[in-house]
Design a protein around this motif. Structure first.
Motif, PDB file in Angstrom:
ATOM      1  N   GLU A  39       0.932  -1.116  -0.295  1.00  0.00           N
ATOM      2  CA  GLU A  39       0.015  -0.249   0.148  1.00  0.00           C
ATOM      3  C   GLU A  39       0.277   1.309  -0.183  1.00  0.00           C
ATOM      4  O   GLU A  39       0.320   2.297  -0.202  1.00  0.00           O
ATOM      5  CB  GLU A  39      -0.575   0.014   1.138  1.00  0.00           C
ATOM      6  N   LEU A  40       2.110   1.108  -0.146  1.00  0.00           N
ATOM      7  CA  LEU A  40       2.925   2.365   0.140  1.00  0.00           C
ATOM      8  C   LEU A  40       3.937   2.212  -0.935  1.00  0.00           C
ATOM      9  O   LEU A  40       3.613   1.358  -2.569  1.00  0.00           O
ATOM     10  CB  LEU A  40       4.164   1.854   0.814  1.00  0.00           C
ATOM     11  N   SER A  41       4.756   3.946  -0.740  1.00  0.00           N
ATOM     12  CA  SER A  41       5.026   4.269  -2.783  1.00  0.00           C
ATOM     13  C   SER A  41       6.236   3.373  -2.183  1.00  0.00           C
ATOM     14  O   SER A  41       7.161   3.574  -1.287  1.00  0.00           O
ATOM     15  CB  SER A  41       5.386   5.985  -2.382  1.00  0.00           C
ATOM     16  N   GLY A  42       7.498   3.777  -3.356  1.00  0.00           N
ATOM     17  CA  GLY A  42       7.863   3.574  -3.328  1.00  0.00           C
ATOM     18  C   GLY A  42       9.409   3.624  -2.385  1.00  0.00           C
ATOM     19  O   GLY A  42      10.081   3.308  -1.551  1.00  0.00           O
ATOM     20  N   GLY A  43       9.700   5.720  -1.864  1.00  0.00           N
ATOM     21  CA  GLY A  43      10.180   6.387  -1.414  1.00  0.00           C
ATOM     22  C   GLY A  43       9.828   5.674   0.114  1.00  0.00           C
ATOM     23  O   GLY A  43      10.512   5.372   1.129  1.00  0.00           O
ATOM     24  N   GLN A  44       8.464   5.560   0.526  1.00  0.00           N
ATOM     25  CA  GLN A  44       8.166   5.329   2.139  1.00  0.00           C
ATOM     26  C   GLN A  44       8.293   3.538   2.370  1.00  0.00           C
ATOM     27  O   GLN A  44       9.152   3.010   2.598  1.00  0.00           O
ATOM     28  CB  GLN A  44       6.192   5.214   1.801  1.00  0.00           C
ATOM     29  N   ARG A  45       8.568   2.866   1.233  1.00  0.00           N
ATOM     30  CA  ARG A  45       8.648   1.004   1.144  1.00  0.00           C
ATOM     31  C   ARG A  45      10.411   0.979   1.460  1.00  0.00           C
ATOM     32  O   ARG A  45      11.313   0.441   1.938  1.00  0.00           O
ATOM     33  CB  ARG A  45       9.325   0.556  -0.355  1.00  0.00           C
ATOM     34  N   GLN A  46      11.084   2.147   0.960  1.00  0.00           N
ATOM     35  CA  GLN A  46      12.684   2.567   1.196  1.00  0.00           C
ATOM     36  C   GLN A  46      12.752   2.698   2.920  1.00  0.00           C
ATOM     37  O   GLN A  46      14.267   2.187   2.892  1.00  0.00           O
ATOM     38  CB  GLN A  46      13.368   3.465   0.351  1.00  0.00           C
ATOM     39  N   ARG A  47      11.976   3.506   3.040  1.00  0.00           N
ATOM     40  CA  ARG A  47      12.658   3.961   4.061  1.00  0.00           C
ATOM     41  C   ARG A  47      12.129   2.580   5.046  1.00  0.00           C
ATOM     42  O   ARG A  47      12.817   2.710   6.307  1.00  0.00           O
ATOM     43  CB  ARG A  47      11.610   5.217   4.520  1.00  0.00           C
ATOM     44  N   ALA A  48      10.901   2.221   4.973  1.00  0.00           N
ATOM     45  CA  ALA A  48      10.436   0.647   5.460  1.00  0.00           C
ATOM     46  C   ALA A  48      11.960   0.436   5.619  1.00  0.00           C
ATOM     47  O   ALA A  48      12.446  -0.585   6.620  1.00  0.00           O
ATOM     48  CB  ALA A  48       9.543   0.208   5.130  1.00  0.00           C
ATOM     49  N   ALA A  49      12.288   0.025   4.440  1.00  0.00           N
ATOM     50  CA  ALA A  49      13.404  -1.216   4.378  1.00  0.00           C
ATOM     51  C   ALA A  49      14.839  -0.719   5.325  1.00  0.00           C
ATOM     52  O   ALA A  49      15.465  -1.322   5.686  1.00  0.00           O
ATOM     53  CB  ALA A  49      14.180  -0.994   3.152  1.00  0.00           C
TER      54      ALA A  49
END
Length: 360
Positions: free
Chosen positions: A224-234
């Motif tokens: 459900e997240l954007s690419g930038g949000q997933r990168q922060r989660a990573a």
């Protein structure tokens, strides 16, 4: 005693009688107790080994006689204590895929707390070099050492406590929540039953989520997240590992300018606060010059240059490395690092950068 054989024997001899059922339950409880004791013994043994290493290092460091010139026996023989050794050291390390020599024998040293960027055209061996350091690739020649020890000596959990990798694709858009993704970073500190051995782990994850502005996203799924949000989660996941060394494989790929700067700033702040050692594979030479203290430039699996951004990002070297016209160099006081402006050239397609080659 073989519990499983005994259980099978009980079933054959007694069938489904109440007595057999009780014996089966008792045997199952005995098996679980045995496994629990084995797990606790493994953890105690690992803790004991680590304590012995620390004690031996402390004894070696403070009690070993020194020579008249002040050097210890270890220093005279070329052996360094783990606390004094480089974070990463390659000794003639190479990486090959069949006949393809991706990284030719390379000597390279990364000292603790340094920020390195690895640069070079596609096919120059950057990701393969990162694979050698992370353990994803076995050296076809030479040796890789992490904190003074051969990388091959590290077990999976011990390596994960020492070193973390943020891959180019970050976290894929899975159906797990951001909270689950962060908790996965605690793998090196969990016992075989999934329990975190650090009682403050929940507080740590909460701080990481707050720092990365992920708190509101914790219950949301990655898909459900954007690419930038997933990168922060990573990034939050690798922060949860609490490593000493962070390897980044093109961390800004697929991100817009805002998130590129956001990720690099977060890494910079984490490094300054925790004394982290960082090695980042990057394609953006300007980001590399802004954030990295030292650069390693690769060409065809070999070192083309090494040094500070000011030393190696020269128009002639960069133009030759990438097969383009020498870039213009712009220097701004507020940036504090050289910035490069590229332009197309009529000779571009006639001069190709050197790729990794097949061995002959």
């Amino acid at each position: 005693m073989n519990i499983r054989l005994n259980l099978s024997g009980l079933r054959r001899r007694r069938g489904d009688t109440p007595q057999a059922a009780e014996e089966l339950r008792a045997a199952e409880i005995a098996r679980q107790i045995r496994e629990l004791r084995e797990s606790e013994a493994d953890l105690e043994a690992e803790s004991l080994r680590e304590a012995e290493k620390r004690a031996a290092a402390a004894s070696f460091a403070f009690e070993e006689p020194r020579s008249e010139n002040g050097s210890s026996g270890a220093e005279r023989s070329g052996v360094r204590l783990e606390s004094e050794a480089p974070a990463i050291e390659l000794r003639g390390a190479a990486c090959a895929y069949g006949s393809l020599q991706a990284v030719r024998p390379l000597d390279w040293t990364v000292r603790r707390g340094e920020f390195w960027a690895v640069l070079g055209p596609n096919g120059s061996g950057k990701t393969s070099l990162l694979g050698l350091v992370s353990g994803a690739e076995r050296p076809s020649a030479g040796e890789v050492r992490i904190a003074g020890r051969p990388a091959a000596e590290y077990g999976r959990r011990e390596r994960a406590r020492r070193l973390a990798v943020l891959p180019q694709e970050g976290l894929p858009p899975l159906s797990i929540t951001v909270r689950d993704a962060l908790e996965m970073g605690r793998f090196p500190y969990r016992d075989r039953f999934g329990r975190d051995r650090d009682p403050s782990a929940r507080e740590l994850l909460a701080r990481i989520a707050e720092r990365l502005e992920l708190t509101a996203l914790l219950p949301r799924r990655l898909d459900e997240l954007s690419g930038g949000q997933r990168q922060r989660a990573a990034l939050g996941q690798v922060m949860a590992q609490q490593p000493e060394i962070l390897l980044l494989d093109e961390p800004t790929a697929y991100l817009d300018v805002y998130y590129q700067l956001d990720v690099m700033e977060l890494v910079r702040e984490w490094r300054e606060e925790a004394g982290l050692t960082v090695v980042a594979v990057l394609h953006d030479l300007n980001l590399a010059a802004q954030y990295a203290e030292r650069l390693l430039l690769l060409r065809g699996g070999e070192r083309a240059a090494e040094g500070t951004p000011e030393e190696v990002l020269t128009p002639e070297l960069v133009g030759d490395l990438y097969g383009v016209a020498p870039p213009l160099i712009v220097r701004r006081e507020e940036i504090g690092a050289p910035q490069l402006l590229f332009r197309a050239d009529s000779q571009m397609r006639k001069v190709r950068p050197v790729r990794a080659e097949r061995r002959t």
